[in-house]
Design an enzyme around this catalytic site. Structure first.
Site: not given
Length: 437
Positions: A11, A47, A107, A131, A134, A136, A192, A207
């Site tokens: 998802i 979406r 996170k 996992e 935090v 990567g 981003e 984190k």
């Protein structure tokens, strides 16, 4: 061990979700060998079904309906890769209540809602694996929750945000501005379009909060400890730090000191002989100290599609082979414990770096040292490069002044900072960072 396929659904088919799909589809035979059973990607929720993607998914896999996943009893695992709190929290609860185990990289959700999610998962006999939330691709969660269970972890010092580390590396290594380094991180895919949570320290603080929860059993809200980002820094700050023998990193710290927890996530000057000073690009590095094992170092890619996808798929394999079902209900995860208090931020003791833009005229240095002295802060070193002669038509020029203090408390330093802010001889920006010696 079951030989029947483990059916999974993703998802959220953003950067990480696409990476997870690539691994599951391109390395299906390898995953079957390592899991002891096939792992089949049955659904991928998006979406916009018409949007082009960088992974070739079978037509029957793509859907825009979350209910198509949650109501499908054949799906065993939901890989929940939607960010934020809403609707991610509701989706995860519904996935657990529909009888599915969950793997997530969210996170922020775990930091805010972890206690209720883990409690509900235990009630339902389901697992939550995280996992990828935090550091990567670094196997940090497994190390803290399993490999170091014989220890009381007494110290965490970590570079946990790969995007910020890339930006700082790019600035210093290529002599570019903060804005140009952010743009480069966005072009590569580390940042981003809105990089705020990475550069303002929120991501690293979240984190750190998860690690403290796992290592010490206490929940610490973001407003309970010092948090500062790299968005206040310029190339000059990194260059002055280097001149003094330090490197600037966004450092997340949690230390047990006399029964109290010192905790902060801030850009920090780190001595060049410390391994943390040499972590470059989008890599993360974590130093964990246990009372039995001593110091343990972990390092790896902390940002990027495939590094994070690697950690997600590792959790899926844990579920496939039955490890998660054995360990999750028995591990002391997100169970609140008593006894450890958060050290008041005013009591944190360390040295500080100040970069001030000051008027180049008599008595300015005396005004600044008087303020510091009034708060019992002594100067360890001072850097002021020779300024050019002032044009006779100008009253004075503005020059940078860099001060390294001796050890003092955060309370004294903040009180002095407020007074320095009021001095007419100091112009913005006024940059201040702690020093990790």
């Amino acid at each position: 061990m079951s030989s029947s396929p483990l059916n999974v659904a993703i998802i959220g088919m953003g950067t990480v979700g696409s990476g997870v799909a690539k691994i599951l589809l391109d390395r299906a035979e390898q995953m079957t060998t390592r899991a002891g059973r096939p792992i089949q990607l049955k659904k991928a929720v998006v979406r916009d079904l018409s949007r082009p993607r960088n992974v070739d998914l079978p037509a029957e896999v793509l859907t825009d309906s979350i209910d198509a996943v949650l109501h499908d009893e054949s799906i065993d695992v939901v890989i929940q890769l939607i960010g934020g709190i809403d609707p991610a929290y509701d989706i995860m609860l519904r996935a657990l209540e529909s009888g599915k185990d969950v793997v997530t990289a969210n996170k922020a959700l775990l930091c805010e809602k972890g206690e209720s999610l883990f409690r509900r998962a235990r009630e339902l006999g389901r697992c939550i694996c995280f996992e990828a939330a935090v550091a990567g691709g670094v196997p940090l969660i497994e190390t803290v929750t399993q490999a170091m269970t014989a220890n009381q972890i007494t110290s965490i010092e970590a570079i946990l945000n790969g995007t910020s580390n890339y930006i700082l590396t790019e600035m210093f290594s290529h002599n570019v501005s903060y804005d140009d380094a952010v743009k480069s991180a966005q072009e590569i895919g580390y940042a981003e379009a809105d990089p705020a949570m990475d550069v303002d320290g929120t991501d690293a603080a979240q984190k750190l909060g998860i690690l403290v929860q796992l290592a010490l059993g206490i929940k610490v809200g973001l407003n309970q400890f010092l948090r500062q980002g790299i968005d206040c820094l310029s190339l000059a700050d990194l260059q002055y730090a280097a001149e003094l023998g330090y490197t600037v990193k966004l450092l997340a710290v949690a230390k047990l000191l006399d029964g109290q927890l010192e905790m902060h996530a801030q850009p920090t000057l780190i001595r060049n002989d410390n391994p943390l000073a040499h972590v470059e690009d989008a890599y993360n590095k974590i130093a964990l100290e246990g009372d039995a094992v001593g110091k343990v170092w972990l390092s790896g890619m902390g940002a990027g599609q495939m590094a994070t996808a690697s950690a997600v798929v590792a959790n899926v394999v844990d579920i496939a082979v039955g490890r998660a079902a054995l360990t999750f209900p028995r591990l002391d995860l997100w169970n609140p414990r008593e006894g450890i208090k958060i050290m008041p931020r005013e009591e944190i003791s360390r040295r500080y770096f100040l970069r001030l833009n000051v008027e180049d005229r008599p008595h300015v240095l005396a005004d600044i040292t008087n303020v510091l002295g009034d708060h019992e802060i002594s100067i360890a070193s001072l850097v002021q490069h020779e300024a050019p002669e002032v044009d006779p038509s100008e009253e004075f020029s503005i020059v940078p002044l860099v001060i390294m203090t001796h050890r003092t408390t955060e309370g004294r330093f903040q009180a002095a900072s407020r007074e320095l802010d009021e001095l007419d001889c100091i112009r913005s920006p006024f940059v201040r960072m702690p020093v990790n010696d």
